[in-house]
Design a protein around this motif. Structure first.
Motif, PDB file in Angstrom:
ATOM      1  N   UNK A  44       1.280  -1.372  -0.250  1.00 29.21           N
ATOM      2  CA  UNK A  44       0.059   0.190   0.009  1.00 29.21           C
ATOM      3  C   UNK A  44       0.414   1.829   0.017  1.00 29.21           C
ATOM      4  N   UNK A  45       2.093   1.282   0.859  1.00 29.74           N
ATOM      5  CA  UNK A  45       3.155   2.248   1.257  1.00 29.74           C
ATOM      6  C   UNK A  45       3.828   2.759  -0.532  1.00 29.74           C
ATOM      7  N   UNK A  46       3.648   1.546  -1.134  1.00 32.25           N
ATOM      8  CA  UNK A  46       4.495   1.180  -2.180  1.00 32.25           C
ATOM      9  C   UNK A  46       3.309   2.577  -3.624  1.00 32.25           C
ATOM     10  N   UNK A  47       2.072   2.171  -2.927  1.00 30.44           N
ATOM     11  CA  UNK A  47       1.511   2.480  -4.295  1.00 30.44           C
ATOM     12  C   UNK A  47       0.779   3.892  -4.400  1.00 30.44           C
ATOM     13  N   UNK A  48       0.774   4.395  -2.722  1.00 25.49           N
ATOM     14  CA  UNK A  48       0.686   5.644  -2.008  1.00 25.49           C
ATOM     15  C   UNK A  48       1.907   6.680  -2.475  1.00 25.49           C
ATOM     16  N   UNK A  49       3.210   6.308  -2.213  1.00 24.06           N
ATOM     17  CA  UNK A  49       4.675   7.042  -2.870  1.00 24.06           C
ATOM     18  C   UNK A  49       4.031   7.653  -3.941  1.00 24.06           C
ATOM     19  N   UNK A  50       3.456   7.361  -4.882  1.00 21.80           N
ATOM     20  CA  UNK A  50       3.129   7.813  -6.385  1.00 21.80           C
ATOM     21  C   UNK A  50       2.451   8.556  -6.311  1.00 21.80           C
ATOM     22  N   UNK A  51       1.715   8.919  -4.970  1.00 18.95           N
ATOM     23  CA  UNK A  51       0.853  10.416  -5.323  1.00 18.95           C
ATOM     24  C   UNK A  51       1.772  11.715  -5.144  1.00 18.95           C
ATOM     25  N   UNK A  52       3.099  11.393  -5.035  1.00 21.26           N
ATOM     26  CA  UNK A  52       4.592  12.570  -4.803  1.00 21.26           C
ATOM     27  C   UNK A  52       4.824  12.012  -5.739  1.00 21.26           C
ATOM     28  N   UNK A  53       5.504  10.947  -5.997  1.00 26.52           N
ATOM     29  CA  UNK A  53       6.416  10.247  -7.194  1.00 26.52           C
ATOM     30  C   UNK A  53       6.021  10.822  -8.467  1.00 26.52           C
ATOM     31  N   UNK A  54       5.019  10.604  -9.415  1.00 25.33           N
ATOM     32  CA  UNK A  54       4.228  10.541 -10.539  1.00 25.33           C
ATOM     33  C   UNK A  54       4.634  11.750 -10.738  1.00 25.33           C
TER      34      UNK A  54
END
Length: 572
Positions: free
Chosen positions: A70-80
């Protein structure tokens, strides 16, 4: 928690906290000063950094595989969207606001949005093909086998936008020059750090290898520190490069940029040297270096600097408000070295003082002595019977009277030289002209001076030296005259707002090619015994009255000197 967790997780967590603090500072700044494109894009970029690094730290620290995923997916809210926000911030910071249109912003963010939708729905494994837990260096790491959409939509897209952002900042740095390079380098480092780490990871450069911990989120610590230093060292949100553009980096004058806290945050090379002469450096208070200069006052002030050799220098200081989108973000201060001008001014003042003393000696001492000489000479004329003695006495009287006349010319000349602007007033033209004509007629000289018609009973704009104008013109008409009995005729005509006085003689005349230069200082008429300043004085006085003087031919021979004077409201 192992020391490896601490080594890799805490810098990432620190980056998340620092990025959140910077974003909060930006929001507070917006609340205090209003929104600008620089502020808005800065807040979104720091928010993206905080999300990216925060969830990366959570992914690293958690031991629960579900939480890690879940943290992996959520980090892309900033990285993307970080590449898009970096580019938008670079555009705003370099004052390219014309690109910040809704359509452009939507286009830049469309790719990150598509990737996030794919990441959270993952149709056909386009974003994530699979996950696995591996232990490396004492760390339990979640390995994600990315899908075919990850490289083009995430890595390459963000890398491209970040490189464009770095290029924009770099071009601006080259254009503005050396003084802008430090903050440009910080911005370039902050934007480019994650790209460099990604490139090193894919190239397998130790320790950035695919089998080790992912250093890309950790690199956000470099980004946030660089932004923080640039924010507080170079007033990133207050003074974008437009301020330095306004400061004219190549200006020969010293230019300082002062922020809203009244600190000097930018200077061109010349300004930095002049500021240093006041023991100031970038970041110091403007008010401490210039206690007598009010930033709010746009009028020029003058500051004295006492050098080490006790030779004073002088600076002219002029301030101008620096605004961006209606908000004051500081001041531009222009420093000009006016030491040479001050020395010249002081020399002129000393020269003027000497001229005033000379004027006083000539007008008072010499005039008084000549009055005594003339009085005794006139007395002797009635006592001496010898013709030769009488002839010599006549010569003494004539030259003495000329010397007295010169003192009057000196009076008018000194007034034109020493007074910045004469105090003009209504002066009776008829009285002045008739007095000067009568004075010439009272002399027993072998010439005739007459008035044709009547002088208009008007007042003209002049002062008490107006008589000097006509005295010099009348004398000029007699002395430069080769007739057996020189004749000078004075006439005047009145118009609606002016009056023209003409002094005509019957001498040899003045060639047209000499009529301009005849009014120059030191020019004398043909075979003139005069001083060469009379007509120069006429021109200077008439100019001071706002009038004009010119020369024309007389018929059948001679010249006509005409003086146009403005008519005053008051009448005699």
């Amino acid at each position: 928690m192992t020391w490896q967790h601490t080594l890799y997780a805490y810098p990432t967590l620190f980056a998340a906290v620092l990025a959140a603090a910077l974003g909060a500072y930006g929001l507070a700044y917006i609340d205090r000063n209003g929104r600008t494109p620089v502020l808005v894009t800065f807040v979104f970029a720091t928010a993206a950094l905080s999300l990216w690094s925060g969830f990366s730290a959570l992914k690293l620290l958690s031991t629960d595989p579900a939480v890690k995923l879940l943290a992996y997916r959520l980090l892309y809210l900033g990285a993307a969207p970080i590449g898009a926000f970096s580019l938008l911030f670079a555009l705003a910071y370099t004052d390219r606001d014309e690109w910040l249109r809704p359509a452009v912003v939507a286009a830049l963010l469309s790719v990150p949005v598509v990737y996030l939708l794919l990441l959270f729905t993952n149709p056909g494994g386009l974003a994530v093909e699979g996950t696995r837990l591996v232990e490396t260096g004492g760390l339990l790491v979640l390995r994600v086998d990315v899908g075919p959409a990850h490289v083009p939509l995430q890595l390459l897209y963000n890398a491209l936008l970040s490189l464009v952002a770095v290029a924009i900042v770099g071009v601006e740095a080259v254009r503005l020059g050396r003084a802008y390079l430090p903050q440009a380098a910080l911005l370039g480092l902050g934007i480019g750090a994650p790209i460099l780490v990604v490139a090193a990871t894919y190239a397998g450069v130790p320790p950035f290898t695919a089998d080790s911990v992912n250093f890309v989120p950790t690199s956000t610590a470099v980004t946030t520190v660089a932004l923080g230093v640039a924010l507080f060292r170079y007033r990133l949100l207050d003074l974008p490069p437009i301020a330095y553009t306004t400061a004219m980096a190549a200006s020969p004058d010293g230019v300082l940029v002062v922020d809203t806290d009244r600190r000097v945050v930018h200077a061109n090379d010349r300004g930095e040297r002049l500021f240093a002469s006041l023991n100031g450096t970038l970041g110091d208070s403007f008010d401490e270096a210039f206690p007598d200069v009010a930033l709010e006052d746009a009028s020029a002030a003058e500051v004295r600097i006492d050098g080490e050799d006790e030779t004073p220098a002088f600076l002219s200081v002029r301030t101008q408000r620096l605004r961006r989108r209606g908000k004051r973000v500081g001041w531009v201060v222009v420093l000009r070295d006016v030491t040479a001008l001050q020395e010249q001014k002081r020399a002129i003042e000393e020269q003027n003082e000497r001229l005033r003393l000379l004027n006083q000696i000539v007008r008072h001492d010499v005039r008084n002595d000549m009055s005594v000489v003339l009085g005794n000479a006139n007395l002797l004329e009635s006592l001496v019977e010898d013709e030769e003695a009488q002839r010599r006495l006549a010569t003494i009287v004539r030259n003495g009277e000329h010397a007295v006349e010169l003192t009057e010319t000196m009076r008018g000349l000194m007034r034109t030289m020493l007074e910045d602007a004469p105090e003009l007033e209504p002066v009776s033209l008829r009285r002045v002209v008739n007095d000067e004509v009568a004075a010439m007629q009272a002399d027993d000289g072998d010439y005739e001076v007459t008035v044709s018609g009547e002088i208009p009973d008007v007042c003209v704009v002049a002062d008490d030296t107006l008589g000097t104008v006509f005295r010099n013109l009348l004398t000029n008409g007699v002395r430069h005259n080769d007739s057996d009995v020189p004749t000078v005729t004075v006439s005047a005509t009145e118009a609606d707002d002016s009056v023209v006085v003409s002094v005509a003689d019957d001498g040899r005349g003045i060639p047209p090619d000499r009529r301009e230069e005849i009014f120059g200082r030191g020019n004398k008429g043909l075979e003139s015994p005069g001083t060469g300043v009379g007509l120069y004085l006429v021109q200077a006085l008439v100019d001071g009255y706002g009038g004009e003087v010119w020369i024309a031919d007389n018929e059948p021979r001679g010249s006509v000197f005409s003086v146009r004077l403005r008519t005053a409201v008051d009448r005699t």
